[in-house]
Write a protein that holds these residues in place. Structure first.
Motif, short mmCIF file in Angstrom:
data_model
loop_
_atom_site.label_atom_id
_atom_site.label_comp_id
_atom_site.label_asym_id
_atom_site.label_seq_id
_atom_site.Cartn_x
_atom_site.Cartn_y
_atom_site.Cartn_z
N ALA A 136 0.82 -1.21 0.00
CA ALA A 136 0.00 0.00 0.00
C ALA A 136 0.85 1.27 0.00
O ALA A 136 0.44 2.31 -0.51
N GLN A 137 2.06 1.18 0.58
CA GLN A 137 2.93 2.34 0.71
C GLN A 137 3.83 2.58 -0.50
O GLN A 137 4.45 3.64 -0.60
N LEU A 138 3.91 1.62 -1.41
CA LEU A 138 4.87 1.74 -2.52
C LEU A 138 4.72 3.05 -3.30
O LEU A 138 5.74 3.72 -3.58
N PRO A 139 3.53 3.49 -3.67
CA PRO A 139 3.43 4.76 -4.41
C PRO A 139 3.98 5.95 -3.61
O PRO A 139 4.71 6.78 -4.16
N ALA A 140 3.64 6.02 -2.32
CA ALA A 140 4.12 7.12 -1.48
C ALA A 140 5.63 7.08 -1.30
O ALA A 140 6.28 8.12 -1.12
N LEU A 141 6.20 5.88 -1.38
CA LEU A 141 7.64 5.72 -1.22
C LEU A 141 8.39 5.99 -2.53
O LEU A 141 9.62 5.97 -2.57
N GLY A 142 7.65 6.23 -3.60
CA GLY A 142 8.27 6.49 -4.89
C GLY A 142 8.72 5.24 -5.60
O GLY A 142 9.56 5.29 -6.51
N ALA A 143 8.16 4.10 -5.19
CA ALA A 143 8.54 2.82 -5.80
C ALA A 143 7.53 2.43 -6.87
O ALA A 143 6.41 2.93 -6.90
#
Length: 283
Positions: A136-143
């Motif tokens: 779920a966090q990948l987009p926010a992490l820039g991944a």
């Protein structure tokens, strides 16, 4: 003369022989110092990537993930540490992110509650919860979105196989893993693990009918304990019998600890296998 895997039967061993057959610390002199060196070098790597450490994915103290970013929109590898589900920590293994990161692969390292504070079922559940959080966090992490590849060493190899069923996991690489928990249950290791037969069978990938239809690479060192080499060979055979994607290989002359240098190096065999898994599952 090398003992054939077919001749290895942990049930026929004495308690002492079975315990020694699973004890990597005794089998590899200097392993304590080796792991201490990993932890020292890992601390230096963590200093270089301080921005996304100890991301909390659950309520317990070890429910944390370190995310080391290799580049914008890069794919992500999740690494699960070993220690027979009852020792070590993610902070020991940060140094092994260097191999994949040299090829623009982000590396996340997950912590989990150790036995006896957590049961095997709870540990597996924590890994799945961590994957929920990380995906779920990948987009926010820039991944790059779209799923992750999971890898793990020793007990982390077992948890890699158990994580393969998660919908956000697209492939796995298990290093020197445990896939049949019955010999573990009948050894000194169960003092803290406290697994009964039902728990063992429920969490033994080799005892399941079939398995996830996702690529899984299995590696083990040729110089590892025979019972542990057999674990990987048997699981490879299990997946092959069910027509599931699997590769199996032994790293020449590697023991249970030195095998990890094949992930630390950008040119290491494990790093290469990780890259191949991303190539197979991207696009």
């Amino acid at each position: 003369m090398t003992t054939l895997f077919s001749a290895l039967d942990w049930r026929a061993m004495s308690q002492e022989a079975r315990d020694l057959g699973l004890n990597n610390g005794v089998a590899v002199p200097g392993s304590v110092d080796m792991a201490a060196g990993w932890e020292q070098r890992s601390a230096e790597v963590r200093k270089r990537f301080p921005d996304q450490l100890d991301l909390r994915y659950g309520p317990r103290e070890r429910n944390r993930i370190d995310f080391l970013k290799a580049g914008e929109e890069a794919p992500t590898l999740l690494f699960i540490h070993g220690g027979y589900w009852q020792a070590r920590a993610k902070e020991v293994f940060t140094i092994f992110a260097e191999g994949p990161m040299a090829h623009d692969i982000n590396v996340a390292l997950i912590g989990y509650t150790l036995a006896p504070e957590a049961t095997l079922d709870e540990i597996v559940g924590e890994i799945h919860a961590g994957i929920d959080f990380l995906a779920a966090q990948l987009p926010a992490l820039g991944a790059a979105p779209g799923g992750i590849v999971v890898s793990g060493w020793s007990a982390g190899g077992h948890l890699t196989a158990m994580a393969l069923s998660h919908p956000k996991v697209k492939a796995g690489l298990a290093i020197s893993g445990i896939f049949d928990l019955e010999p573990i249950r009948h050894s000194y290791l169960n003092e803290k693990l406290r697994a009964d037969e039902a728990t063992s069978r429920r969490n033994s990938p080799v005892m399941q009918e079939g398995g996830p239809l996702k690529p899984l690479s299995l590696v083990v060192g040729s110089a590892e304990l025979p019972l542990l080499r057999k674990q990987t060979a048997d699981f490879a055979g299990h997946r092959a019998r069910y027509g599931l994607p699997v590769t199996y290989e032994e790293i020449p002359d590697a023991n249970h600890f030195t095998i990890m240098y094949e992930m630390m190096s950008p040119r290491g065999r494990i790093t290469t296998l990780i890259r191949q898994l991303f190539d197979r599952t991207t696009g």
